[in-house]
Scaffold this motif. Structure first.
Motif, short mmCIF file in Angstrom:
data_model
loop_
_atom_site.label_atom_id
_atom_site.label_comp_id
_atom_site.label_asym_id
_atom_site.label_seq_id
_atom_site.Cartn_x
_atom_site.Cartn_y
_atom_site.Cartn_z
N ASN A 107 5.42 -4.01 12.35
CA ASN A 107 4.50 -2.90 12.07
C ASN A 107 3.35 -2.88 13.06
OD1 ASN A 107 3.14 -5.08 11.09
ND2 ASN A 107 2.93 -4.34 9.00
N CYS A 145 3.58 2.20 2.88
CA CYS A 145 4.09 1.00 3.54
C CYS A 145 5.61 1.00 3.45
CB CYS A 145 3.54 -0.25 2.86
SG CYS A 145 4.11 -1.79 3.62
N CYS A 163 0.83 -1.21 0.00
CA CYS A 163 0.00 0.00 0.00
C CYS A 163 0.87 1.26 0.00
CB CYS A 163 -0.85 0.06 1.25
SG CYS A 163 -1.74 -1.43 1.60
S1 SF4 Z 1 1.82 -4.15 5.82
FE1 SF4 Z 1 0.08 -2.76 5.84
S2 SF4 Z 1 0.72 -1.05 4.55
FE2 SF4 Z 1 2.10 -2.73 4.11
S3 SF4 Z 1 1.17 -3.76 2.32
FE3 SF4 Z 1 0.44 -4.79 4.19
S4 SF4 Z 1 -1.51 -3.78 4.64
FE4 SF4 Z 1 -0.40 -2.47 3.23
#
Ligand code: SF4
Ligand SMILES: Cc1ncc(C[n+]2csc(CCOP(=O)(O)OP(=O)(O)O)c2C)c(N)n1
Lengths: 186, 255, 358
Positions: free
Chosen positions: B129, B28, B25
């Motif tokens: 994260n 990210c 996304c």
């Molecule tokens: S970790 Fe979060 S920001 Fe990164 S691709 Fe996955 S959903 Fe999207």
């Protein structure tokens, strides 16, 4: 009160993640459940919610809904060129195709046996506030064409959704988008 | 404005990156981690022997950007699979895992603890994260206290669901671990440190010393229900306050 | 007044559990059932219940083992990869003969497979994916209402027989929304004896409960086998459930369950509109399998078409019941409307196949 059995409404909406495909369907069943005996809403989407393919199958009916899958819809809403390639053929001959003409050109349709309703929905949405409400413009147009549900009912269904409650100001904007689509004359 | 020719190239694409478009996304940081690993692999010249093992989660998608042989595993099981590969080549392969906090800190915690405790010569790149990105923003073991997620709708309450897991420190406490660090990639200075840390972690494997572990603090804007810039700032503030950056272990022999 | 609301199948399952008095849920996020976990995380704390997000499905099922051993109503849910991880625990729960409900929302496999719909775990669910001789009571709803109802039925049957019950859905019926009537269903009394359960405030002089899964080590193996065998035979005799539609004069019968059953019913209606004599038999209990009903069917129709979203699993059970007395045909994943994981088997595709066969 003896009610007449209403015609079954089947709608397929296709686009990509983030365009509000599923919300359109959701509003339909929220409003539709007040009018029809049965409603069904079936989402189908890719693993990635943002930018992946999204399709929504909606049925409003006074009969039992045997299958929620709509193979040959009489109305199809297409929101982007990839969806056009994937779904244009499923539309029933004589059916109605509603497209966002800012995203998909009517030349892409390539079918003579259907009616194409091109609505510059993204532009209309942007001129109201944001392209995020493009889906509602298209939904308004569908309501006008199909007569499936009264506009006011769908507009009031929006007040029940939690997003609308969160952003009060957004509600009037949403309703404006819906009406704009409804009143758009080709 | 000065002319085109006067510009100096200070940073090129790593050799080890293949320019696959990642489906991550906007906002990210997972892709930046992958780049950092590519640079470390380039620096050490280990591309031809490097094999990547990925878990399940968004972090796994970024392995697509690293131009080495890769294998995907069941959720949390990468350290076991990596062990198998390492042993299959009698130690010659340089094997690393990509794992998220759900993958490594929850479902795969037992797997990684045992791999480190065995003193495997492996390198783990840990994407923290503060929650589950791929499945839509649920609480993960590294979710911080009070953080609202879709499965901690009232905020993470330690009385109900425990405490943020500090993986880098935990790894350092295991005797099989030769290197452990937590790094940030929020600015160039930290990024340079991160690259050094990844190199050090690989070096422990190359020198046949022990397990190398690098924890990256990452973002997840949609999972956190934040805009990319807000997410970035939240990571710098809330996450960095909970998770101190630093090197927790760096030894030349495991005992 | 009964409440009618619009819910997805997944949320209906959670509501079904709450209406059945279940206040304990343990789960781990996995698409396409993470919303069940999320829903319970919001609801249970407000209702005096306990929600725990486990660190893996392995632990979800063991938390369930512990809670079920206390004789309370408890539940977990998952999807295919997670269900695989639960097999060990399920085998132990079945050995210990504990009542509980597991919901399994199928997605495509094997491995991480896809996150979209499939019916590829029939064999694993119905034949027992864990080790040893055990059966799960498997209920296969085909609508959101049935999901709501069957979670309640699952608790009832689980307690009646002291055996885990499983509600098997898939990404289609788990994620679709329909109107549901919310009410507690009274299936009748369940056994009052709770002497087997772990208790507190126990009189020190009373007999202590020992829940265990070491049926041939702690207990007398043959006694356990005989008792559970009798239980399984009783379930087979008394608990078969199925839906039959347009079967009176049918020349061809479609056998399908869950979301494919739904598509089969749609196809059947289209066929009847064209005057084709087609009927549907939809197994509701996949175990006990409606074997006697299919045996009987085989003597009435010439052809049977089995539709399931896989490469052919339940069709083997249908063939076993038919024993060559009728032609058995199969339609599976290759009949999806799209050649990828977004594909689904549509009613009109089934109709085409029916026309070819008639
Ligand atoms: S970790 Fe979060 S920001 Fe990164 S691709 Fe996955 S959903 Fe999207
Ligand atoms: C056995 C099993 N359970 C659950 C899942 C669903 N699942 C996919 S990714 C994921 C967690 C992802 O979180 P994390 O590891 O933190 O990685 P991120 O997506 O945040 O990078 C889960 C639970 C799965 N694939 N397999």
């Amino acid at each position: 009160m003896a009610e007449e059995e209403k015609e079954t409404m089947e709608l397929v909406i296709a686009g990509y993640g983030g365009q509000g495909v599923l919300t359109m369907g959701d509003l339909m069943i929220k409003a539709g459940s007040n009018v029809y005996k049965h409603v069904s809403w079936l989402p189908s989407y890719d693993t990635y919610t943002r930018g992946g393919r999204v399709v929504c199958y909606v049925i409003l009916s006074d009969e039992n809904i045997l299958s929620p899958l709509v193979a040959r819809p009489r109305t199809l809403v297409i929101m982007d060129p990839v969806a056009m390639d994937l779904y244009r053929d499923c539309l029933m001959p004589g059916g109605t195709l509603i497209i966002d003409s800012c995203m998909v050109s009517p030349e892409m349709v390539g079918r003579e046996d259907i009616e194409v309703i091109a609505v510059p929905a993204s532009e209309m949405a942007q001129s109201i506030l944001t392209i995020k409400i493009t889906n509602l413009v298209l939904l308004g147009k569908y309501l006008k064409l199909s007569g499936a549900l009264p506009l006011e009912l769908v507009a009031s269904a929006m007040t029940k959704s939690k997003e609308a409650v969160l952003k009060d100001g957004f509600l009037t904007i949403n309703q404006e988008a819906l009406s704009a689509g409804y009143n758009y004359a080709n | 404005m000065s002319g085109e020719d006067e510009r100096k190239l200070i940073c090129d694409t790593p050799d080890c990156i293949n320019n696959t478009l990642l489906p991550t996304c906007p906002g990210c940081l997972h892709g930046v981690v992958a780049r950092c690993v590519c640079e470390a692999i380039d620096d050490l010249g280990i591309q031809e022997n490097a094999i990547g093992v990925v878990g399940v989660g968004c972090h796994a998608m970024t392995a697509g950007a690293v131009e080495v042989d890769t294998i995907s595993t069941a959720h949390g099981r990468a350290p076991g699979v990596a062990t198998g590969i390492k042993r299959a080549y009698y130690g010659e392969a340089i094997v690393f895992t990509f794992q998220g906090d759900g993958d490594l800190g929850a479902i795969g915690l037992g797997d990684v603890l045992n791999a480190v405790n065995r003193g495997e010569k492996l390198t783990t790149i840990f994407f923290n994260n503060a929650g589950y990105g791929n499945t839509g923003g649920q609480m993960g073991p590294t979710t911080i206290e009070g953080q609202v997620t879709t499965t901690s709708p009232y905020g993470r309450d330690p009385a109900q669901s425990g405490f943020p897991l500090h993986m880098a420190e935990m790894m350092a406490s295991l005797r099989g671990c030769a290197y452990s660090a937590r790094v940030g990639i929020n600015n160039l200075k930290n990024y340079a440190g991160a690259r050094k840390a990844v190199k050090a972690a690989f070096q422990k494997q190359m020198d046949n010393i022990g397990y190398g572990f690098v924890e990256f603090l990452c973002t997840c804007p949609p999972g956190w229900k934040k805009k990319p810039d807000e997410a970035f700032h939240w990571m710098e503030k809330a996450m960095m306050e909970e998770y101190q950056l630093g090197e927790f272990k760096n030894v030349d022999e495991i005992t | 007044m009964d409440e009618k609301v619009l819910l997805t199948g997944n949320i209906a399952a959670a509501e079904g559990a709450l209406y059945a008095g279940c206040r304990h849920y343990f789960g781990y996020p996995i698409t396409p059932q993470s919303d069940v976990v999320e829903y319970f995380s919001a609801k249970l704390p407000q209702m005096g219940g306990e929600f725990v997000q486990s660190e893996s499905e392995c632990t979800s099922i063991n938390m369930l083992y512990g809670a079920a051993a206390c004789g309370i109503r408890a539940m977990t849910s998952t999807s295919s990869p997670g269900f695989s991880l639960m097999q060990e625990g399920i085998s132990h729960i079945a050995a210990a003969e504990l009542p509980c409900v597991i919901m399994h929302v199928q997605r495509g496999g094997p491995g991480s497979g896809s996150t979209q719909t499939a019916q590829m775990d029939y064999n694993q669910v119905v034949k027992g994916g864990g080790h040893g001789e055990y059966r799960l009571i498997v209920l296969a709803p085909d609508s959101v209402q049935e999901i709501f109802d069957f979670v309640q039925l699952g608790f009832y049957l689980a307690e009646k027989y002291r055996n885990p019950a499983l509600v098997l859905t898939d990404a289609i019926i788990g994620q679709m929304k329909e109107d549901v009537e919310l009410r507690t269903i009274d299936f009748g009394p369940t056994p009052e004896d709770r002497s087997w359960a772990l208790k507190i405030h126990r009189s020190p002089k009373g007999k202590s409960a020992n829940v265990h899964s070491a049926v041939g080590i702690v207990g007398i193996y043959n006694e356990w086998l005989a008792r559970t065998n009798e239980k399984y035979e009783n379930i087979k005799r008394d608990e078969v459930r199925f839906q039959s539609m347009f079967m009176e004069d049918a020349e061809l019968a479609i056998v399908a369950y869950g979301s494919s059953g739904r598509a089969a019913k749609g196809a059947c209606k289209l066929a009847r509109e064209e005057g084709l004599k087609v009927g549907v038999l939809r197994p509701i209990t996949l175990w006990p399998f409606p074997q006697p009903q299919i045996e009987e069917l085989a003597s009435r129709v010439k052809k049977i078409l089995v539709v399931e979203d896989n490469l052919g699993q339940m069709v083997e059970d249908v063939r076993g019941a038919v024993e060559g007395r009728a032609e058995v045909h199969f339609m599976g994943v290759f009949s999806r409307h799209m050649p990828d994981c977004n594909g689904m088997i549509f009613p009109d595709t089934i109709l085409e196949e029916v026309k070819k066969l008639l």
